[in-house]
Design an enzyme around this catalytic site. Structure first.
Site, mmCIF file in Angstrom:
data_model
loop_
_atom_site.group_PDB
_atom_site.id
_atom_site.type_symbol
_atom_site.label_atom_id
_atom_site.label_comp_id
_atom_site.label_asym_id
_atom_site.label_seq_id
_atom_site.Cartn_x
_atom_site.Cartn_y
_atom_site.Cartn_z
ATOM 1 N N PRO A 151 0.416 -16.246 1.782
ATOM 2 C CA PRO A 151 1.754 -15.829 1.338
ATOM 3 C C PRO A 151 2.612 -15.268 2.465
ATOM 4 O O PRO A 151 3.835 -15.309 2.399
ATOM 5 C CB PRO A 151 1.457 -14.750 0.304
ATOM 6 N N ASP A 154 0.834 -1.214 0.000
ATOM 7 C CA ASP A 154 0.000 0.000 0.000
ATOM 8 C C ASP A 154 0.871 1.266 0.000
ATOM 9 O O ASP A 154 0.372 2.360 -0.224
ATOM 10 C CB ASP A 154 -0.922 0.000 1.225
ATOM 11 N N ASP A 160 8.605 -12.582 -3.932
ATOM 12 C CA ASP A 160 8.397 -13.143 -2.593
ATOM 13 C C ASP A 160 9.541 -12.652 -1.716
ATOM 14 O O ASP A 160 10.714 -12.792 -2.088
ATOM 15 C CB ASP A 160 8.404 -14.677 -2.677
ATOM 16 N N GLY A 161 9.221 -12.073 -0.586
ATOM 17 C CA GLY A 161 10.255 -11.517 0.291
ATOM 18 C C GLY A 161 11.296 -12.557 0.683
ATOM 19 O O GLY A 161 12.490 -12.258 0.777
ATOM 20 N N ASP A 216 6.623 -5.431 6.762
ATOM 21 C CA ASP A 216 5.221 -5.004 6.862
ATOM 22 C C ASP A 216 4.371 -6.058 6.158
ATOM 23 O O ASP A 216 3.899 -5.870 5.039
ATOM 24 C CB ASP A 216 5.044 -3.636 6.193
ATOM 25 N N ASP A 258 -0.648 -11.431 8.083
ATOM 26 C CA ASP A 258 -0.500 -12.350 9.218
ATOM 27 C C ASP A 258 0.119 -13.670 8.758
ATOM 28 O O ASP A 258 0.236 -13.926 7.558
ATOM 29 C CB ASP A 258 -1.876 -12.565 9.861
#
Ligand code: SAM
Length: 292
Positions: free
Chosen positions: A167, A90, A142-143, A160, A163
């Site tokens: 993913p 966001d 993907d982090g 950030d 939950d």
């Protein structure tokens, strides 16, 4: 007149309760490649984003979380140049981070391109200044994969995430934190979205336990975010520099002054310090997070 739609937050169904919101207008709804995304107008909280039945952000109270996840690690560090955000599609946290002139490069790694695209349309107050800033780099990945392969070294990592479901689950794993540690510069710090202790105590104790297996200092700080139901929200804290958590109020205030005292709605040097003074039940949870 047609019956108004009510949207439930289903995150705590296993605990036997739901927050439910009356919808003025659905602005956007889709099943993305990774999750169910809905943005709707609420008469009190304004625009609300939910992913997989969990509230992510509302216009009314987003500032609390965005400011505390960004200004606390950055003013504790004092001279962060390279910053990494995992998740954060966001762009609310990115907008806060870029208020720090010391930051030379901000990389945001978000798994879901739809979240960034829809934020450009529906949260221009965040995305416009962020995408106009040449220090900002948006990566869709993907982090876990990103930190496992990057050869860059970061002064501050801000996780950030959603939950620990879908993913976001891997972003609470020891594998992920180990890869984050590998990509952290000396004296750096990582902060994480770590749930609401009174409702998600396991998330906090397991998170801090993993931090303490990898870092000299693993703990958390707190803030109250009205739509993250359940009182205090915990933000995980992991660093090899134990002094960062003890940064004196005078030093934090001086760094804020040097940063131009930019406007905030929640974070202040005093709130920064107070956020590490944990209520006893949370301090007990942290103390129980044994590893060393
Ligand atoms: N502040 C919110 C909260 O505390 O629940 C989180 C906001 S942000 C929108 C969460 C973002 O994490 C989402 O856009 C989601 O797509 C992203 N995300 C989830 N899993 C991810 C992963 N493995 N790698 C990168 N981003 C991920």
């Amino acid at each position: 007149m047609a019956e108004k739609r009510w949207i439930p937050e289903t995150l705590f169904d296993d605990l036997g309760f739901r927050m439910t919101y009356e919808v003025e207008r659905v602005l956007y709804e889709m099943q993305t490649e990774h999750q169910h995304l809905i943005l709707f107008e609420h008469k009190f909280f304004g625009k609300m984003l939910m992913l997989d039945g969990a509230t992510q952000i509302t216009k009314k109270d987003e500032f609390v979380y965005q400011e505390m996840m960004s200004h606390v690690p950055l003013f504790a560090h004092g001279n962060a140049k390279n910053v990494l955000i995992i998740g954060g599609g966001d762009c609310g946290i990115a907008e806060e981070v870029l208020k720090h002139k010391s930051v030379q490069r901000l990389t945001q790694v978000e798994i879901d391109a739809s979240v960034v695209e829809f934020a450009k349309e529906h949260f221009p107050e965040f995305t416009k200044p962020v995408f106009a800033d040449k220090r900002f780099e948006s990566v869709i990945d993907d982090g876990m994969k990103y930190v496992a392969k990057t050869d860059r070294r970061f002064d501050v990592i801000i996780v950030d995430s959603t939950d620990p479901q879908g993913p976001g689950k891997v972003l609470f794993s020891k594998k992920f934190y180990t890869a984050c540690k590998r990509s952290m510069a000396p004296g750096s710090v990582m902060v994480t979205q770590n749930g609401v202790p009174i409702l998600q105590s396991g998330e906090l104790t397991s998170g801090i336990a993993k931090f303490r297996q990898l870092f000299a200092d693993g703990s958390c700080y707190v803030a109250a975010i009205p739509t993250y139901i359940g009182g205090h929200m915990a933000m995980g804290w992991a660093t090899d520099n134990p002094r960062l958590r003890e940064t004196p109020l005078k030093t934090v205030a001086e760094r804020y002054r040097k940063a131009g005292n930019f406007p905030t709605k929640y974070w202040t040097p005093e709130v920064h310090k107070a956020a590490f003074a944990l209520p006893r039940f949370i301090a007990d949870l942290a103390a129980r997070s044994k590893s060393r």
